[in-house]
Scaffold this active site. Structure first.
Site, PDB file in Angstrom:
ATOM      1  N   HIS A   1      -8.179  -2.988   3.933  1.00 27.00           N
ATOM      2  CA  HIS A   1      -7.561  -1.655   3.985  1.00 27.00           C
ATOM      3  C   HIS A   1      -8.197  -0.742   2.930  1.00 27.00           C
ATOM      4  O   HIS A   1      -8.555   0.404   3.218  1.00 27.00           O
ATOM      5  CB  HIS A   1      -6.050  -1.772   3.747  1.00 27.00           C
ATOM      6  CG  HIS A   1      -5.389  -0.480   3.374  1.00 27.00           C
ATOM      7  ND1 HIS A   1      -5.483   0.073   2.111  1.00 27.00           N
ATOM      8  CD2 HIS A   1      -4.648   0.382   4.098  1.00 27.00           C
ATOM      9  CE1 HIS A   1      -4.838   1.219   2.087  1.00 27.00           C
ATOM     10  NE2 HIS A   1      -4.310   1.432   3.271  1.00 27.00           N
ATOM     11  N   ASN A   2      -8.327  -1.240   1.730  1.00 29.27           N
ATOM     12  CA  ASN A   2      -8.881  -0.412   0.656  1.00 29.27           C
ATOM     13  C   ASN A   2     -10.345  -0.060   0.928  1.00 29.27           C
ATOM     14  O   ASN A   2     -10.784   1.047   0.637  1.00 29.27           O
ATOM     15  CB  ASN A   2      -8.748  -1.120  -0.695  1.00 29.27           C
ATOM     16  CG  ASN A   2      -7.305  -1.129  -1.186  1.00 29.27           C
ATOM     17  OD1 ASN A   2      -6.416  -0.629  -0.514  1.00 29.27           O
ATOM     18  ND2 ASN A   2      -7.078  -1.698  -2.342  1.00 29.27           N
TER      19      ASN A   2
ATOM     20  N   GLU B   1     -10.340   2.575   3.401  1.00 30.78           N
ATOM     21  CA  GLU B   1      -9.919   3.820   2.713  1.00 30.78           C
ATOM     22  C   GLU B   1     -11.131   4.502   2.064  1.00 30.78           C
ATOM     23  O   GLU B   1     -11.329   5.710   2.213  1.00 30.78           O
ATOM     24  CB  GLU B   1      -8.866   3.450   1.662  1.00 30.78           C
ATOM     25  CG  GLU B   1      -8.372   4.577   0.796  1.00 30.78           C
ATOM     26  CD  GLU B   1      -7.380   4.059  -0.251  1.00 30.78           C
ATOM     27  OE1 GLU B   1      -6.479   3.270   0.099  1.00 30.78           O
ATOM     28  OE2 GLU B   1      -7.532   4.435  -1.434  1.00 30.78           O
TER      29      GLU B   1
ATOM     30  N   SER C   1       0.833  -1.204   0.000  1.00 32.01           N
ATOM     31  CA  SER C   1       0.000   0.000   0.000  1.00 32.01           C
ATOM     32  C   SER C   1       0.867   1.252   0.000  1.00 32.01           C
ATOM     33  O   SER C   1       1.976   1.249   0.510  1.00 32.01           O
ATOM     34  CB  SER C   1      -0.890   0.002   1.241  1.00 32.01           C
ATOM     35  OG  SER C   1      -1.630   1.186   1.277  1.00 32.01           O
TER      36      SER C   1
ATOM     37  N   LYS D   1      -5.156  -6.349   2.684  1.00 28.81           N
ATOM     38  CA  LYS D   1      -5.029  -5.180   1.797  1.00 28.81           C
ATOM     39  C   LYS D   1      -6.406  -4.773   1.255  1.00 28.81           C
ATOM     40  O   LYS D   1      -6.703  -3.578   1.138  1.00 28.81           O
ATOM     41  CB  LYS D   1      -4.069  -5.497   0.642  1.00 28.81           C
ATOM     42  CG  LYS D   1      -4.005  -4.442  -0.470  1.00 28.81           C
ATOM     43  CD  LYS D   1      -3.163  -3.249  -0.086  1.00 28.81           C
ATOM     44  CE  LYS D   1      -3.357  -2.024  -0.975  1.00 28.81           C
ATOM     45  NZ  LYS D   1      -3.029  -2.165  -2.370  1.00 28.81           N
TER      46      LYS D   1
HETATM   47  P1  NDP Z   1       1.767  -0.566 -14.551  1.00 31.60           P
HETATM   48  O1  NDP Z   1       0.722  -0.627 -15.591  1.00 31.60           O
HETATM   49  O2  NDP Z   1       2.489   0.704 -14.324  1.00 31.60           O
HETATM   50  O3  NDP Z   1       2.866  -1.685 -14.876  1.00 31.60           O
HETATM   51  C1  NDP Z   1       2.496  -2.983 -15.192  1.00 31.60           C
HETATM   52  C2  NDP Z   1       3.748  -3.822 -15.362  1.00 31.60           C
HETATM   53  O4  NDP Z   1       3.349  -5.154 -15.586  1.00 31.60           O
HETATM   54  C3  NDP Z   1       4.596  -3.405 -16.537  1.00 31.60           C
HETATM   55  O5  NDP Z   1       5.944  -3.640 -16.192  1.00 31.60           O
HETATM   56  C4  NDP Z   1       4.131  -4.358 -17.635  1.00 31.60           C
HETATM   57  O6  NDP Z   1       5.155  -4.638 -18.597  1.00 31.60           O
HETATM   58  C5  NDP Z   1       3.872  -5.594 -16.827  1.00 31.60           C
HETATM   59  N1  NDP Z   1       2.904  -6.471 -17.460  1.00 31.60           N
HETATM   60  C6  NDP Z   1       1.649  -6.157 -17.840  1.00 31.60           C
HETATM   61  N2  NDP Z   1       1.037  -7.246 -18.340  1.00 31.60           N
HETATM   62  C7  NDP Z   1       1.927  -8.252 -18.285  1.00 31.60           C
HETATM   63  C8  NDP Z   1       1.894  -9.605 -18.668  1.00 31.60           C
HETATM   64  N3  NDP Z   1       0.792 -10.141 -19.192  1.00 31.60           N
HETATM   65  N4  NDP Z   1       3.003 -10.350 -18.494  1.00 31.60           N
HETATM   66  C9  NDP Z   1       4.111  -9.809 -17.967  1.00 31.60           C
HETATM   67  N5  NDP Z   1       4.223  -8.518 -17.577  1.00 31.60           N
HETATM   68  C10 NDP Z   1       3.129  -7.757 -17.744  1.00 31.60           C
HETATM   69  O7  NDP Z   1       1.084  -1.114 -13.211  1.00 31.60           O
HETATM   70  P2  NDP Z   1       1.379  -0.738 -11.697  1.00 31.60           P
HETATM   71  O8  NDP Z   1       2.848  -0.738 -11.452  1.00 31.60           O
HETATM   72  O9  NDP Z   1       0.600   0.455 -11.293  1.00 31.60           O
HETATM   73  O10 NDP Z   1       0.682  -1.965 -10.923  1.00 31.60           O
HETATM   74  C11 NDP Z   1       1.294  -3.232 -10.793  1.00 31.60           C
HETATM   75  C12 NDP Z   1       0.545  -3.998  -9.728  1.00 31.60           C
HETATM   76  O11 NDP Z   1       0.630  -3.277  -8.503  1.00 31.60           O
HETATM   77  C13 NDP Z   1      -0.949  -4.173 -10.032  1.00 31.60           C
HETATM   78  O12 NDP Z   1      -1.392  -5.406  -9.526  1.00 31.60           O
HETATM   79  C14 NDP Z   1      -1.566  -3.045  -9.242  1.00 31.60           C
HETATM   80  O13 NDP Z   1      -2.924  -3.289  -8.935  1.00 31.60           O
HETATM   81  C15 NDP Z   1      -0.695  -3.062  -8.012  1.00 31.60           C
HETATM   82  N6  NDP Z   1      -0.676  -1.840  -7.221  1.00 31.60           N
HETATM   83  C16 NDP Z   1      -0.659  -0.621  -7.824  1.00 31.60           C
HETATM   84  C17 NDP Z   1      -0.659   0.531  -7.048  1.00 31.60           C
HETATM   85  C18 NDP Z   1      -0.602   1.866  -7.679  1.00 31.60           C
HETATM   86  O14 NDP Z   1      -0.767   2.862  -6.951  1.00 31.60           O
HETATM   87  N7  NDP Z   1      -0.349   1.975  -8.984  1.00 31.60           N
HETATM   88  C19 NDP Z   1      -0.695   0.466  -5.574  1.00 31.60           C
HETATM   89  C20 NDP Z   1      -0.615  -0.869  -5.051  1.00 31.60           C
HETATM   90  C21 NDP Z   1      -0.640  -1.966  -5.860  1.00 31.60           C
HETATM   91  P3  NDP Z   1       5.258  -3.873 -20.008  1.00 31.60           P
HETATM   92  O15 NDP Z   1       6.231  -2.754 -19.787  1.00 31.60           O
HETATM   93  O16 NDP Z   1       5.761  -4.907 -20.935  1.00 31.60           O
HETATM   94  O17 NDP Z   1       3.889  -3.400 -20.364  1.00 31.60           O
END
Ligand code: NDP
Length: 467
Positions: free
Chosen positions: A188-189, A192, A130, A185
């Site tokens: 938590h959400n 929130e 989080s 989590k």
């Molecule tokens: P992003 O969209 O910024 O990044 C996603 C990442 O996953 C990229 O590196 C992408 O690679 C990769 N990806 C997507 N699809 C696939 C696939 N099929 N196979 C392999 N790699 C893949 O997402 P976030 O970083 O925001 O979120 C990541 C996780 O964290 C999610 O589960 C989200 O719910 C969770 N999260 C997010 C928060 C936030 O505030 N953003 C907070 C807490 C949790 P590529 O570069 O190739 O597209």
């Protein structure tokens, strides 16, 4: 700088993964990284600055695994759902049974339970992270689920990168087995959503009921943030209310459309509460209110038909502060009761005080009150928080104001679903002789469902059953 072969790896260098990888490297842990799109990995490495020597950028999953020394721990930061299953399948041929894969995305805990029980050829954990990108980079709250020995393996890393509470304790802990971390989590959400909704409800009373401008409301939130309500969300509410719109020069809040977005995590919590048969009316009201907020056209038609709600209520600002304190206690009492129900249902040994402690920093719902909740839960982890002496005293003090606020809202047409949902639950929970005897009578009347008698006598049906 000579790089020790990393034992920690990370897959998925998106917003969260990149921030988490830099945080891990910054705390002194060498890390191997891989991303589906190779150019992202290269860009990440090139942008890692002084941390780059601790980062091993790899082009294939085989390279990633080969770059690490066993036993390996690989964090997945990819979208929840199919991407996680795909990555687990793609990693499987490369990993040893003692290697550990950690799903750190926002997985549905049922998926984490399923994966943990699916006989993966390596070790597996699901952790809730989080705090958004800023938290991931500089200190998230970490809610870990899985086997305790796997937590022990990663605890050093997670505690190092986690936010620290005011007393210095890292906000990272083992919540329980399998999907327990992702479940916590989710709750938590949900909380929130509820905290945000209750703040927006008292904002609405100040704006519409007391006729205050946003710039008058901002210092009220700022003052509340000095007291029992001290929390990140009250703090940012003061900043939001006080912000000036660079276009109009007026309050920014007044030009923001009143339709709230959502990714659905609050809805998951509400659905799960229904599945568990555990009441969380404050969170449910918050999910409902977000859904209503998006119906702008219907709301405008409603106002045109029924006229605007009568303005002006006769309330003190202190009433609103007290109502918010009471609502918050009731909301958390419901959330912790839901986790107690889940622990029973899923056979998790959820550590309730640890959950309250982990939420104290790094996450959106961080607040001073969580210290008192951790203390009350340490005394008795399964006792409803509204029955804990410290919170009972606070509720005795604050519920009269909550009643005044809810009553004023009802009389003057100001919708306060979360605050009034909390109050209704409180009143039901403090009534020894409820009204479900009527429901049992009705159920027996039309369906011969039977009932129990207060005197214990064996007459399980009413006279209507005779015919
Ligand atoms: P992003 O969209 O910024 O990044 C996603 C990442 O996953 C990229 O590196 C992408 O690679 C990769 N990806 C997507 N699809 C696939 C696939 N099929 N196979 C392999 N790699 C893949 O997402 P976030 O970083 O925001 O979120 C990541 C996780 O964290 C999610 O589960 C989200 O719910 C969770 N999260 C997010 C928060 C936030 O505030 N953003 C907070 C807490 C949790 P590529 O570069 O190739 O597209």
């Amino acid at each position: 700088m000579a790089v020790t072969k990393p034992q920690v790896g990370l897959v998925g260098l998106g917003t969260m993964g990149a921030a988490l990888a830099l945080n891990i490297a910054e705390k002194g842990f060498p890390i191997a990284v891989w991303n589906r799109t190779a150019s992202v990995t290269q860009d990440f490495h090139a942008g890692a600055g002084t941390l780059a020597p601790r980062v091993v950028a790899t082009e294939t999953l085989a390279d990633l695994v080969a770059a690490m020394s066993p036993p390996r721990s690989i964090i997945l930061m990819v979208p929840a759902g199919k991407a996680v299953d795909d990555m687990l399948a793609q990693l499987a041929p490369h990993l040893q049974p003692d290697d550990l894969v950690i799903d750190a995305g926002n997985a549905n805990f049922h998926d984490t339970n399923r994966r943990a029980a699916s006989g993966l050829p390596f070790r597996f954990m699901g952790i809730g992270v989080s705090g958004g990108e800023e938290g991931a980079r500089h200190g998230p709250a970490i809610m870990a689920g899985g086997q305790r020995e796997d937590w022990s393996r990663m605890a050093g890393v997670f505690r190092a990168i986690a936010a620290k509470a005011d007393d210095g304790t890292p906000c990272a802990d083992h919540m329980g087995e399998a999907g327990a971390g992702h479940f916590v989590k989710a709750v938590h959400n949900g909380i929130e959503y509820a905290d945000m909704q209750m703040i927006s409800e008292v904002y609405g009373v100040m704006r519409d009921g007391l006729g205050m401008s946003a710039s008058q409301i901002a210092p009220v939130f700022a003052r509340w943030n000095e007291g029992v309500l001290r929390s990140y969300l009250v703090e940012i509410s003061a900043a939001v209310a006080g912000a000036v719109d660079p276009v109009t020069g007026g309050p920014l809040l007044d030009v923001i459309v009143d339709a709230a977005g959502q990714k659905g995590t609050g809805r998951w919590t509400a659905i799960e509460a229904q599945n568990l048969g555990t009441p969380i009316p404050v969170i449910e009201a918050a999910v409902m209110a977000r859904n209503v907020s998006s119906r702008r056209g219907e709301r405008a038609a409603g106002e045109a038909l029924y006229g605007p709600a009568p303005q002006r209520v006769d309330l003190e600002l202190d009433d609103l502060e007290q109502a918010l304190i009471a609502g918050k206690i009731l909301c958390y009492a419901q959330g912790f009761a839901m986790m107690t129900a889940a622990a029973g249902e899923f056979g998790w040994a959820l550590d309730m005080p640890a959950i309250a402690r982990v939420w104290r920093a790094g996450c959106i719902i961080r607040s001073a009150m969580l210290n008192d909740m951790a203390e009350a839960l340490s005394q008795d982890p399964t006792r409803n928080l509204m029955l804990a002496p410290f919170f009972a005293d606070l509720l005795r003090e604050t519920t009269p104001a909550l009643r005044r606020v809810v009553a004023a809202g009802a009389l003057h047409g100001l919708g306060l679903p979360a605050l009034s949902g909390g109050l209704a639950w409180f009143d039901l929970m403090r009534t020894a002789r409820g009204t479900a005897n009527m429901i049992q009578g009705q159920r027996d009347f039309f369906g011969l469902h039977g009932f129990q008698r207060l005197d214990g006598l064996d007459h399980p049906h009413g006279p209507w059953a005779a015919g």
